[in-house]
Design an enzyme around this catalytic site. Structure first.
Site, short mmCIF file in Angstrom:
data_model
loop_
_atom_site.label_atom_id
_atom_site.label_comp_id
_atom_site.label_asym_id
_atom_site.label_seq_id
_atom_site.Cartn_x
_atom_site.Cartn_y
_atom_site.Cartn_z
N GLU A 28 0.87 -1.19 0.00
CA GLU A 28 0.00 0.00 0.00
C GLU A 28 0.89 1.22 0.00
O GLU A 28 1.90 1.27 0.72
CB GLU A 28 -0.92 0.03 1.22
CG GLU A 28 -1.80 1.29 1.23
CD GLU A 28 -2.81 1.32 2.38
OE1 GLU A 28 -3.65 2.24 2.39
OE2 GLU A 28 -2.75 0.43 3.24
N CYS A 232 -6.61 1.49 2.60
CA CYS A 232 -7.67 2.50 2.62
C CYS A 232 -7.67 3.39 1.38
O CYS A 232 -8.70 3.97 1.03
CB CYS A 232 -7.56 3.35 3.88
SG CYS A 232 -8.02 2.47 5.39
N ASN A 356 -12.20 -2.91 0.72
CA ASN A 356 -11.12 -2.99 1.70
C ASN A 356 -11.64 -2.55 3.05
O ASN A 356 -12.13 -1.43 3.20
CB ASN A 356 -9.96 -2.08 1.28
CG ASN A 356 -8.92 -1.94 2.39
OD1 ASN A 356 -8.12 -2.82 2.59
ND2 ASN A 356 -8.97 -0.82 3.12
N GLU A 357 -11.56 -3.43 4.05
CA GLU A 357 -11.96 -3.08 5.42
C GLU A 357 -13.35 -2.46 5.45
O GLU A 357 -13.61 -1.50 6.16
CB GLU A 357 -10.97 -2.11 6.05
CG GLU A 357 -9.65 -2.73 6.40
CD GLU A 357 -8.74 -1.79 7.20
OE1 GLU A 357 -9.14 -0.62 7.43
OE2 GLU A 357 -7.66 -2.22 7.59
#
Length: 799
Positions: A28, A232, A356-357
């Site tokens: 990331e 994120c 994502n999440e």
């Protein structure tokens, strides 16, 4: 060696679950992992596109300054009226007032400056044009801050139209704090854009390539896969792909780098997208890792931006087009585009992640549309669902429910916890079923890069491996951190502008990746001492009421002993607390109030609570020994959307469970916290919100697993000893073919203080040591040192 304390029996013919692609890596772009990191570009703000939307301190000339030499005078400004292309409109204009010995601009690069090494060559390029005579060359130099030239070249900008100019600069001195200068003489104006400087020596020598030392460290892990590009940054952004702060849209990241739009990175810096999807796929192929791209699912949980269901089509098409880009033949639209970029062969994509999440119903409602469309067109594609950034709770269960309903292949779990949590939960996946979606542990780490952290993670990874029937993929996160741009820690690998080192955690990951094996073998541990654990005493101690960034009022507080019925009522007692910025500036802030100390082991704490100001809410601490050791119930949490029960051990937090909850101002809430032994339940307005247990570590005599490597026929045994003392064991192999002697490759991490860490000064302080030996028959004795990780590879018979 003294008599063995126990026995490990490896049943070499009793094979279990396939280990598949279990251990990999996660990339990331945070901590400047790409720009200023893995991506080898040395010029920062190369296209003059830095903007306050990236960071409040940024502007188009960030990291640039004007150069005036020998009486030279110039005006430096940024224009956008005649751009090189519409996606990157800004460019620098150097208007010469007096040529002197040269005027122009200089770039200071990342970190302390541009790093160059003696004897190395660097590829310079830029786009430029002039509006006057073309006779004066443009001088390109790499210089020290004091102006000492380490290498230089010249180019002649011979057009009034934008053109690309390139040159190679050879450097005669090592300097890690140099700068790039572009100067000229003559008259008129010089227009400059997309200024670039790359070392010729990139990973595998690729242009627009990767920093060799970092990429090599990643390649040496031998990961089975790489998850990218986040994180994120995948879903944090606007819904418009043309916005600078859009969600991460993969189609913006391919093609000529000068036409890729600058992007606001949600970690508060600029992202050039020079390292884009084509480069990600190429890097995965270069290091033998399967690519696992993660795409946005049409929902930004950070800002509640939601794509209407009837407008999901283009988002779903992005996913389908990506699969075609990776796997399509030359007759397909996106397969042909891939070929035009230089890769006619398919990349062989097997996995794709959506979201994502993710938390909240809007995502899971939309996920099903992606899932159905992908499976309809690509039925063998393995699709990864999401379960949020918590190890348990309402949103975690919502993610798993969605995965079961849709038939997702894997569920992406994320959690960052204390080492003690990892040790207490090393058997977390023992009860997971083989016929359900598999776990993709897409982000995990214990808080820290010490040897102790690495040991705790190794013990947990033994649990992941032993549960390969349920755990399909796992990768430590985050992976990379530029020491001068830290957004998050811990991290697997640390670097500055010229050095890089792997942490103790890195070397644990490397051991497990190099020695994963292909299929589990049955392993039995017998005769060892009983597990060692902290006394599992009930949760009691001090109770405190508090707040975070808000003003709150607690009243009607009471605590009841659920065994005896005894009650303590705090009649007339209220706590008016304020932790707002206004209160802090006025010196009137009060963040918490002590309520009482209790030795009860089964009790209920209840109260009314109201927030009068601020963005967050209530914090109820219990079982408090001190500031660094306690449990707490936080109601509202980050972005005022969570209720969480957390445990803090030695200053490191672990979220035990989470559910969505939003606190409103001037609304009275009835809160109740029920503690029984180490079981915790909490209620808001009479509704059960949390039901969890704060498990304490129970240290096993040893943590062990075994597997077989089908390629070489090796039997692999991994053992982690978390104890303060050495453990002796008889290592016995059942059903090995008859042989005289056998060679064992042994790899061991041991002999370090639990607080030890690798560093720039001592990058190899904690690394495995290889000690090979042979044994006769079917067993050997071994001492596993205190606090150690050991891997055996039992080779084919010695001839």
């Amino acid at each position: 060696m003294s008599e063995a304390q126990g026995k490990l029996t490896i049943h070499t013919k009793q094979r279990g679950a396939e280990l598949g692609d279990l251990f990999g890596i996660f990339f990331e772009d945070l901590n400047h992992a790409a720009d200023g990191g893995l991506y080898a570009e040395l010029v920062r703000n190369r296209s003059f596109e830095f903007d306050p939307i990236d960071h409040p301190d940024f502007h188009a000339l960030t990291n640039w300054e004007k150069v005036e030499r020998g009486g030279g005078q110039a005006e430096l400004r940024i224009e956008d009226s005649q751009p090189m292309n519409e996606r990157n409109r800004h460019y620098a204009v150097i208007t010469i007032r007096m040529a002197g010995d040269g005027v122009g601009i200089a770039n200071s690069g990342f970190n302390s400056g541009i790093p160059v090494r003696v004897g190395e060559d660097y590829r310079f390029s830029f786009y430029a044009r002039r509006n006057e005579s073309f006779s004066e060359p443009v001088r390109i130099a790499i210089e020290s801050k004091a102006g000492v030239v380490h290498g230089e070249t010249t180019v002649v900008v011979d057009s009034s139209e934008w053109r690309k100019y390139e040159a190679v600069i050879s450097v005669d001195e090592t300097n890690y704090s140099s700068r790039l200068t572009i100067t000229t003489g003559g008259s008129g104006s010089l227009y400059v854009d997309m200024v670039s400087l790359f070392p010729l020596r990139t990973f595998l020598g690729r242009t627009n390539g990767l920093r060799e030392d970092i990429a090599t460290l990643l390649a040496e892990l031998k990961p089975k896969f790489m998850r990218f590009p986040g994180g994120c940054l995948v879903h944090d952004g606007s819904l418009n792909p043309d916005d600078r702060n859009s969600m991460y849209r993969w189609k913006n990241t391919i093609g000529p780098v000068e036409q890729r739009p600058s992007r606001r990175n949600n970690w508060r810096y600029n992202q050039t997208l020079g390292l884009g999807y084509y480069e990600y796929f190429q890097f995965c192929q270069d290091i033998g890792a399967k690519p696992i791209p993660i795409l946005p699912g049409g929902y930004d949980p950070h800002h509640k931006r939601i794509v209407p269901i009837d407008e999901l089509g283009p988002w779903i098409d992005d996913a389908l087009d990506l699969i075609e880009f990776a796997n399509g033949d030359l007759s397909t639209e996106w397969g042909a585009i891939r070929a035009e970029l230089g890769h006619p062969e398919p990349f062989g994509l097997e996995y794709i992640g959506i979201g994502n999440e993710e938390v909240g119903e809007p995502f899971f409602e939309r996920y099903s549309y992606f899932h159905q469309a992908i499976k309809a067109k690509y039925p063998t594609m393995k699709i990864i669902n999401s379960s949020g950034p918590f190890a348990a709770g309402g949103e975690y269960e919502r993610g798993w429910q969605s995965a079961r309903e849709n038939g997702s292949d894997l569920v992406d779990e994320h959690y960052y916890q204390s080492p003690e949590w990892f040790l207490a939960n090393f058997d977390r996946y023992d009860g997971f079923k083989a016929d359900e979606p598999k776990v993709f542990l897409g982000e995990y780490a214990s808080w820290g890069n010490t040897y102790y952290n690495a040991l705790a993670e190794a013990a947990f990874m033994i649990g992941l491996e032993r549960n390969a029937h349920a755990v399909g993929l796992a990768c430590y996160a985050p992976m990379l951190c530029n020491v001068d741009y830290v957004n998050w820690k811990p991290d697997l690998i640390w670097f500055n502008n010229h050095e890089v080192f792997g942490t103790a955690n890195y070397y644990v990951q490397k051991l497990f990746m190099h020695h994963q094996g292909d299929r589990l073998l049955r392993i039995e541990a017998s005769g060892f001492e009983k597990p060692q654990g902290i006394e599992a005493k009930p949760i009691n101690g001090a109770i405190e009421l508090g707040t975070d960034a808000s003003s709150v009022i607690y009243s009607n507080v009471r605590i009841v002993n659920n065994d005896s019925g005894e009650e303590r009522t705090f009649t007339g007692w209220t706590a008016e607390l304020s932790d707002t910025e206004k209160a802090r500036l006025a010196g009137t802030a009060k963040q918490s109030a002590h309520l009482c100390v209790t030795d009860w082991t089964n009790y209920t704490l209840s109260m009314t609570a109201k927030r009068t100001d601020g963005p967050r809410g209530f914090v109820i601490s219990f079982g408090c020994a001190d500031d660094d050791n306690r449990l707490f119930w936080e109601i509202s949490g980050w972005q005022n959307q969570d209720s969480m029960i957390s445990s803090r051990v030695n200053g490191r937090n672990s979220c035990l469970t989470q559910s969505l909850f939003t606190v409103e101002n001037d609304v009275t809430y009835e809160l109740a916290l029920e503690v029984s032994g180490r079981q915790i339940r909490s209620y808001i307005n009479g509704k059960l919100i949390h039901d969890t247990e704060d498990k304490l570590p129970l240290i096993q005599p040893i943590y062990c697993s075994s597997s077989v490597d089908d390629n070489f026929g090796d039997t692999i045994v991994k053992v982690v000893n978390m104890q303060d003392v050495a453990v002796y064991a008889d290592i016995a192999f059942e059903d090995l073919p008859e042989a005289g002697g056998r060679r064992v490759e042994s790899y061991e991490l041991s002999g370090h203080s639990l607080k030890d860490e690798n560093s720039f000064e001592q990058p190899q302080k904690i690394v495995p040591v290889q000690r090979d030996f042979s044994f006769e028959g079917s067993s050997f004795l071994h001492e596993f040192p205190a606090h150690s990780v050991t891997v055996f590879r039992v080779k084919m018979p010695v001839v």
